[in-house]
Design an enzyme around this catalytic site. Structure first.
Site, PDB file in Angstrom:
ATOM      1  N   LYS A  34       0.802  -1.217   0.000  1.00  0.00           N
ATOM      2  CA  LYS A  34       0.000   0.000   0.000  1.00  0.00           C
ATOM      3  C   LYS A  34       0.841   1.277   0.000  1.00  0.00           C
ATOM      4  O   LYS A  34       0.289   2.367  -0.213  1.00  0.00           O
ATOM      5  CB  LYS A  34      -0.950   0.005   1.199  1.00  0.00           C
ATOM      6  N   SER A  44      -2.456 -12.162   4.809  1.00  0.00           N
ATOM      7  CA  SER A  44      -2.769 -12.117   3.373  1.00  0.00           C
ATOM      8  C   SER A  44      -1.681 -12.785   2.545  1.00  0.00           C
ATOM      9  O   SER A  44      -1.968 -13.387   1.505  1.00  0.00           O
ATOM     10  CB  SER A  44      -2.969 -10.674   2.915  1.00  0.00           C
TER      11      SER A  44
END
Length: 520
Positions: free
Chosen positions: A64, A306
């Protein structure tokens, strides 16, 4: 040239995605991107080549960082973000951490809206970077975070990055992530690219480039098996701006933070509508946790839930892939921001029986006779006078003799600071006490006066209360309140709560009470 133009020019010069040199870099933002692809040698079937792209190598530890830099830079170029304007976003954490880095470097205040059920580490990281973090009820889920962010942006005139609909999110991945993958597999080619989907920016941005320039590469999207909303026959209801009108009916709670919110983001929906996805792989939460742990224990790769989930999907692809197939799994972040989540539930903080056996396989280390300072050593008159004056000081009736970085001393400091009690601390190991062993002389004078050879030692109104555990226990049973009352200090119990909670975690886990003389 104004400040905004300067920032835009710098951003253009320092775009992520170029090969890194040895520096020096003009800012931390120049280090975003160019994350490594590594071969997995101990996990997976031998008939394929399994690789992982490690996004934890970004400066704030996740994929991100790319989104954050791309969104802010695009907003600056478009004139949508003014110098000094507050930025706001709703996030499960990683986008917020990346934005906190970019906003800190570029000089923008940042407000993050996050559901209360996401990991505590993420909140602290964002606040450490200077952001404000407001928490929404877990029951309101992702759509609740978005609604709160929208209302705050409208009320205060803040710039909302809108990560789930912002095309700059996908664009930065087309410009950087996809280019890096093509470069790394230029010679050999890539058969499968496996990714999860959070905002859909990575998926849309990388997949459209791979489809155009590496048509042999199959795009595989992993979803939680109990919350397969992208691979659903039910379309997402949207508002005119592309944001979700409501939660998706197939959405369910799952452990993969950052993946599959309770709605299909516009960018992910774009990838689906454009036929960029070749295959879906459902992943169980148990497999996601297990494989994140296996990556660490068997490959030395420290990742979050994840990453384990994406690897689980890649392994499912590998089972039916042809011999020699090259499979690349995106590993989005580091495991350090999951310490308070189920990922670490099986990781003990205390020694296991096997570790105790290792420790006890050799005799304990014992201090050699005569190595400690002798109690009969002649005391310094100046040190004795200093201790007496400090204890009896009317200006500082609450005083602690301690060490600068002692955990127990910090327990007392934090308790008294929370309770609003003025505390004079005399850190005898501090720089100001080093010359001529002044700190050591003061410590010996203190030990001689109290008959205790422990640190810290806390005095209230000239009377010894004790060490850290004794002070905290006295606060909890209110006997300390009576001492403080005699010197005119009032205490608000409701502000503090359980004083013993200020002890170091390892002490609380061992029972929370230590014998007198064991503070340090």
């Amino acid at each position: 040239m104004n400040i905004s133009e300067t920032r835009i020019e710098a951003a253009a010069d320092n775009r992520p995605g170029r090969r890194r040199g040895t520096g020096p870099f003009r800012s931390v933002l120049e280090t975003v991107g160019n994350t490594p692809v590594v071969r997995l040698n101990n996990i997976g079937p031998r008939h394929v080549e399994l690789y992982a792209k490690l996004e934890a190598f970004n400066p704030m530890g996740s994929v991100k960082d790319r989104l954050a830099l791309g969104a802010i830079t695009a907003a600056e170029r478009a004139g949508a973000l003014r110098p000094g304007q507050t930025v706001i976003e709703a996030t499960s954490g990683n986008t917020g951490i990346g934005l906190a880095m970019v906003c800190a470097q570029r000089g923008y205040p940042l407000v993050i809206v996050m559901a209360e059920n996401f990991s505590i580490e993420r909140r602290k990281l964002m606040r450490f970077l200077g952001a404000k973090v407001v928490l929404t009820p877990a029951a309101e889920r992702g759509t609740g975070m978005l609604a709160t962010a929208e209302r705050l942006a409208e009320k205060h005139g803040w710039f909302w990055t809108r990560q789930f609909e912002n095309e700059a999110n996908a664009d930065i991945h087309s410009e950087t992530t996809a280019r890096e993958i093509l470069a790394d597999f230029k010679a050999s080619g890539l058969d499968y690219w496996v990714t999860g989907s959070g905002t859909g920016g990575t998926l849309k941005g990388v997949a459209r480039v791979l489809k155009a320039e590496s048509p042999r590469t199959r795009i595989v999207v992993a979803e939680p098996e109990n919350s397969q909303i992208l691979n659903s026959a039910i379309p997402q209801k949207r508002r005119p701006d592309g944001s979700p009108a409501r939660s998706h009916p197939d959405s369910r709670a799952h452990p993969v933070q950052g993946w599959s919110p309770d709605f299909v983001p516009k960018l992910a929906g774009d990838a689906l509508a454009s036929a960029l996805i070749d295959r879906f792989e459902p992943v169980s939460g148990i497999d996601a946790l297990r494989l994140a742990r296996e990556l660490a224990a068997r490959e030395g790769i420290f990742c979050g839930i994840s990453g384990g989930a994406t690897l689980a999907a890649a392994l499912q692809v590998a089972r039916t892939a042809s011999a020699g197939a090259r499979i690349l799994a995106m590993v989005p972040d580091t495991g350090e921001r999951y310490l308070s989540t189920p990922l670490f539930d099986e990781i003990c903080e205390d020694m296991s029986p096997e570790e105790v056996e290792i420790l006890t396989s050799v005799p304990p280390v014992r201090r050699k006779p005569g190595s400690a300072s002798k109690r009969t050593e002649e005391l310094s008159p100046e040190a004795v006078a200093f201790v007496d004056a400090a204890i009896r000081s009317g200006d500082d009736p609450v005083v602690m003799f301690g060490f600068e970085w002692c955990e127990f001393c910090w327990s007392v400091r934090k308790l008294f600071a929370r309770a609003g009690i003025a505390l004079r601390t005399i850190d005898v190991d501090g720089a100001g006490f080093r010359e001529d062993d002044r700190g050591g002389k003061i410590l010996r004078a203190l030990f001689d006066k109290t008959g205790r050879r422990t640190v810290p030692q806390v005095f209230v109104g000239g009377e010894l209360v004790g060490g850290a555990t004794e002070v905290l226990a006295a606060f909890d049973d209110r006997s300390l309140h009576a001492r403080l009352s005699r010197i005119g200090v009032a205490v608000d119990d409701e502000i503090v709560g359980d004083a013993m909670a200020f002890l170091p975690g390892w002490v609380r886990r061992s029972g929370g009470v230590m014998r007198t003389g064991e503070d340090a």
